[in-house]
Design an enzyme around this catalytic site. Structure first.
Site, PDB file in Angstrom:
ATOM      1  N   HIS A   1       0.842  -1.206   0.000  1.00 13.41           N
ATOM      2  CA  HIS A   1       0.000   0.000   0.000  1.00 13.41           C
ATOM      3  C   HIS A   1       0.874   1.253   0.000  1.00 13.41           C
ATOM      4  CE1 HIS A   1      -3.719  -2.246   0.362  1.00 13.41           C
ATOM      5  NE2 HIS A   1      -3.025  -3.073   1.123  1.00 13.41           N
TER       6      HIS A   1
ATOM      7  N   ASP B   1       3.060   6.156  -5.347  1.00 14.62           N
ATOM      8  CA  ASP B   1       3.002   6.335  -6.802  1.00 14.62           C
ATOM      9  C   ASP B   1       2.108   7.550  -7.033  1.00 14.62           C
ATOM     10  OD1 ASP B   1       2.368   6.330  -9.492  1.00 14.62           O
ATOM     11  OD2 ASP B   1       2.203   4.147  -9.630  1.00 14.62           O
TER      12      ASP B   1
ATOM     13  N   ARG C   1      -0.402   7.763 -10.033  1.00 10.62           N
ATOM     14  CA  ARG C   1      -1.604   6.998  -9.743  1.00 10.62           C
ATOM     15  C   ARG C   1      -2.504   7.724  -8.740  1.00 10.62           C
ATOM     16  NH1 ARG C   1      -3.796   2.736  -5.933  1.00 10.62           N
ATOM     17  NH2 ARG C   1      -3.067   4.226  -4.397  1.00 10.62           N
TER      18      ARG C   1
ATOM     19  N   GLY D   1     -12.270  -2.707  -3.504  1.00  7.76           N
ATOM     20  CA  GLY D   1     -10.865  -2.971  -3.164  1.00  7.76           C
ATOM     21  C   GLY D   1     -10.258  -1.731  -2.539  1.00  7.76           C
TER      22      GLY D   1
ATOM     23  N   GLU E   1     -12.993  -4.275   1.269  1.00 10.08           N
ATOM     24  CA  GLU E   1     -11.596  -4.727   1.205  1.00 10.08           C
ATOM     25  C   GLU E   1     -11.505  -6.117   1.817  1.00 10.08           C
ATOM     26  OE1 GLU E   1      -8.664  -3.714  -0.148  1.00 10.08           O
ATOM     27  OE2 GLU E   1      -7.877  -5.534   0.765  1.00 10.08           O
TER      28      GLU E   1
ATOM     29  N   GLU F   1     -17.395 -10.355  -4.004  1.00 10.93           N
ATOM     30  CA  GLU F   1     -18.283 -11.398  -4.516  1.00 10.93           C
ATOM     31  C   GLU F   1     -19.060 -12.103  -3.401  1.00 10.93           C
ATOM     32  OE1 GLU F   1     -15.108 -10.985  -5.157  1.00 10.93           O
ATOM     33  OE2 GLU F   1     -14.848 -10.800  -7.335  1.00 10.93           O
TER      34      GLU F   1
ATOM     35  N   GLU G   1      -9.382   1.065  -8.047  1.00  6.72           N
ATOM     36  CA  GLU G   1      -8.062   1.046  -8.670  1.00  6.72           C
ATOM     37  C   GLU G   1      -7.712  -0.430  -8.785  1.00  6.72           C
ATOM     38  OE1 GLU G   1      -5.101   0.228  -9.674  1.00  6.72           O
ATOM     39  OE2 GLU G   1      -3.960   0.936  -7.940  1.00  6.72           O
TER      40      GLU G   1
HETATM   41  N1  SAH Z   1      -8.005   1.434  -3.410  1.00  9.10           N
HETATM   42  C1  SAH Z   1      -6.702   1.276  -2.775  1.00  9.10           C
HETATM   43  C2  SAH Z   1      -6.124  -0.120  -2.967  1.00  9.10           C
HETATM   44  C3  SAH Z   1      -5.970  -0.570  -4.403  1.00  9.10           C
HETATM   45  S1  SAH Z   1      -5.207  -2.171  -4.539  1.00  9.10           S
HETATM   46  C4  SAH Z   1      -5.759   2.319  -3.308  1.00  9.10           C
HETATM   47  O1  SAH Z   1      -6.082   2.929  -4.329  1.00  9.10           O
HETATM   48  O2  SAH Z   1      -4.718   2.537  -2.724  1.00  9.10           O
HETATM   49  C5  SAH Z   1      -6.571  -3.237  -4.731  1.00  9.10           C
HETATM   50  C6  SAH Z   1      -7.162  -3.708  -3.425  1.00  9.10           C
HETATM   51  O3  SAH Z   1      -8.281  -4.520  -3.758  1.00  9.10           O
HETATM   52  C7  SAH Z   1      -6.243  -4.593  -2.588  1.00  9.10           C
HETATM   53  O4  SAH Z   1      -6.136  -4.047  -1.308  1.00  9.10           O
HETATM   54  C8  SAH Z   1      -6.914  -5.943  -2.582  1.00  9.10           C
HETATM   55  O5  SAH Z   1      -6.790  -6.637  -1.334  1.00  9.10           O
HETATM   56  C9  SAH Z   1      -8.370  -5.595  -2.857  1.00  9.10           C
HETATM   57  N2  SAH Z   1      -9.165  -6.636  -3.532  1.00  9.10           N
HETATM   58  C10 SAH Z   1      -8.803  -7.354  -4.623  1.00  9.10           C
HETATM   59  N3  SAH Z   1      -9.777  -8.214  -4.987  1.00  9.10           N
HETATM   60  C11 SAH Z   1     -10.787  -8.021  -4.106  1.00  9.10           C
HETATM   61  C12 SAH Z   1     -12.074  -8.622  -3.932  1.00  9.10           C
HETATM   62  N4  SAH Z   1     -12.505  -9.572  -4.774  1.00  9.10           N
HETATM   63  N5  SAH Z   1     -12.839  -8.213  -2.903  1.00  9.10           N
HETATM   64  C13 SAH Z   1     -12.389  -7.251  -2.039  1.00  9.10           C
HETATM   65  N6  SAH Z   1     -11.204  -6.646  -2.150  1.00  9.10           N
HETATM   66  C14 SAH Z   1     -10.398  -7.021  -3.158  1.00  9.10           C
END
Ligand code: SAH
Length: 385
Positions: free
Chosen positions: A77, A83, A86, A110, A132, A161, A176
């Site tokens: 993270h 970044d 981003r 996520g 998350e 899901e 993201e």
């Molecule tokens: N939004 C944050 C993290 C982006 S990374 C940012 O911009 O900094 C993507 C995140 O999605 C990760 O923390 C990962 O654990 C989560 N993620 C991925 N697949 C997922 C799912 N099916 N359900 C819930 N969270 C998920």
């Protein structure tokens, strides 16, 4: 979102530093060698110490746990947050287009540390649901509280899901989800799932456009270092590994002056309309040489955009743009191509999720050059994993 540690062709300012945190599972030969002689014996903590440490860290995870759930560790993270291309892009999109968020119900797919949810709450969202699945959800809850947004942001720990959302519909989905080569890790499917289940008819997905691009580069030095290296390792022939090395696309930054041809748009995806099947495709390409040079590799990169903003916003992960943690994806060619200005390297690229492990990507590359100095026609297979 981010995936794994690529090579380190060049130190890339702050990014290189942040990447270090993701090296914890890589066997870092240099460090091990240098440190061996003056390594201190660690004191073995007693059970009480263990418990105290677990309390501070907030869990009792071991490195093995993190290996399978890297998003639970703050390092990944940290890399994403640092970044700035981003994170600033998302921040600008949200803060400069508060009309998209004011009094709206937002779903952050996520959420990680909750950064996007916080931006949305600050921009006036009525309520934000931050989903998350990793342990970072516990931190996100604390972060939300510490910043005074507990009334506006609800963090839900679980898989998109599998969770239940307290509301039937949302106005905005923000996420993201992009991986290396755009599609690696296949989180796009999770966003599409959320869209189909919860997005209101007139709702928006952010970002809503993503595109994959291709160009060709001269890369003699690095191909030598990454591929030909296996021919002679301390005097031994390890060339059997070369095949594997060739098949694995290399995530790394490419210098703009290595680019030999034009850059071509391969594929555009409309996240608001596409289906999961649209992430498998075969597309043709025609790369025209802009100078006389050698070509050692094709390079893929992606752009994302937010077309629902007041004016078009987005960012590129291409070699001519400021580097991001996604770097670029380098596909080495079996042959070194000698290309003359104006000649065309044509072919097609097929991208499909791996059947056994849909988070991996299979890439089939067909290319041919019928030039003055060089005639080649070949098919190569790659696998991102
Ligand atoms: N939004 C944050 C993290 C982006 S990374 C940012 O911009 O900094 C993507 C995140 O999605 C990760 O923390 C990962 O654990 C989560 N993620 C991925 N697949 C997922 C799912 N099916 N359900 C819930 N969270 C998920």
């Amino acid at each position: 979102m981010d995936r794994r540690t690529g090579g380190n062709r060049d130190a890339n300012g702050g990014l290189a530093e942040a990447t270090a945190s993701r090296l914890r599972f890589d066997s870092d030969g240099e460090a091990a060698e240098g440190e061996e002689s003056h390594m201190e014996v660690e004191e073995i903590p007693d059970a009480e110490g263990d418990e105290a440490a677990a309390e501070v860290i907030g869990d009792d995870k071991t490195s093995a746990d993190y290996y399978f759930d890297s998003y639970s560790h703050f390092g990944i993270h940290e890399e994403m947050l640092k970044d700035v291309v981003r994170t600033k892009s998302y921040q600008n999109v949200i803060t400069q287009n508060s009309f998209l968020f004011k009094d709206k119900i937002v779903l952050d797919v996520g959420a990680g540390t909750g950064i996007l949810s916080l931006f949305c709450a600050k921009a006036g969202a009525k309520h934000v649901y931050a989903i998350e699945c990793s342990q970072m959800a516990d931190m996100a809850k604390e972060i939300v509280k510490a910043n005074g947004y507990a009334d506006v942001i609800t963090v839900i720990k679980g898989k998109v899901e599998e969770i239940e959302l307290p509301v039937p519909k949302v106005d905005v989905i923000i996420s993201e989800w992009m991986g290396y080569f755009l599609l690696f890790e296949n989180m796009l499917n999770t966003v599409l799932y959320a869209r189909d289940k919860w997005l209101a008819d007139d709702g928006v997905v952010l970002p809503d456009k993503a595109s994959l691009h291709l160009t060709a580069i001269e890369d003699a030095e690095y191909k030598e270092d990454k591929i030909e290296f296996w021919n002679n390792v301390y005097g031994f022939d390890m060339s059997c590994i070369k095949k594997q090395a060739m098949m694995e696309p290399l995530v790394d930054t490419v210098d703009a002056n290595q680019i030999v041809t034009n850059c071509q748009l391969l594929k555009t995806m409309d996240i608001s309309k596409m289906t999961p099947g649209d992430a498998s495709f075969t597309v043709p390409f025609k790369l025209v040489a802009e100078r006389n040079d050698y070509i050692h590799a094709l390079v893929a990169y992606f752009n994302v955009s937010f077309s629902k903003c007041h004016k078009l916003m987005g960012f590129s992960t291409g070699p001519r743009s400021k580097a991001t943690h996604w770097k670029q994806t380098v596909l080495y060619l079996e042959d070194v191509l000698t290309i003359c200005e104006g000649e065309t390297l044509s072919g097609s690229m097929t991208v499909t999720p791996n059947k056994k492990n849909p988070r991996d990507i299979d890439i089939k590359l067909k290319y041919s050059l019928n030039g003055h100095r060089c005639q080649v026609s070949r098919t190569q297979y790659y696998k991102m994993r």
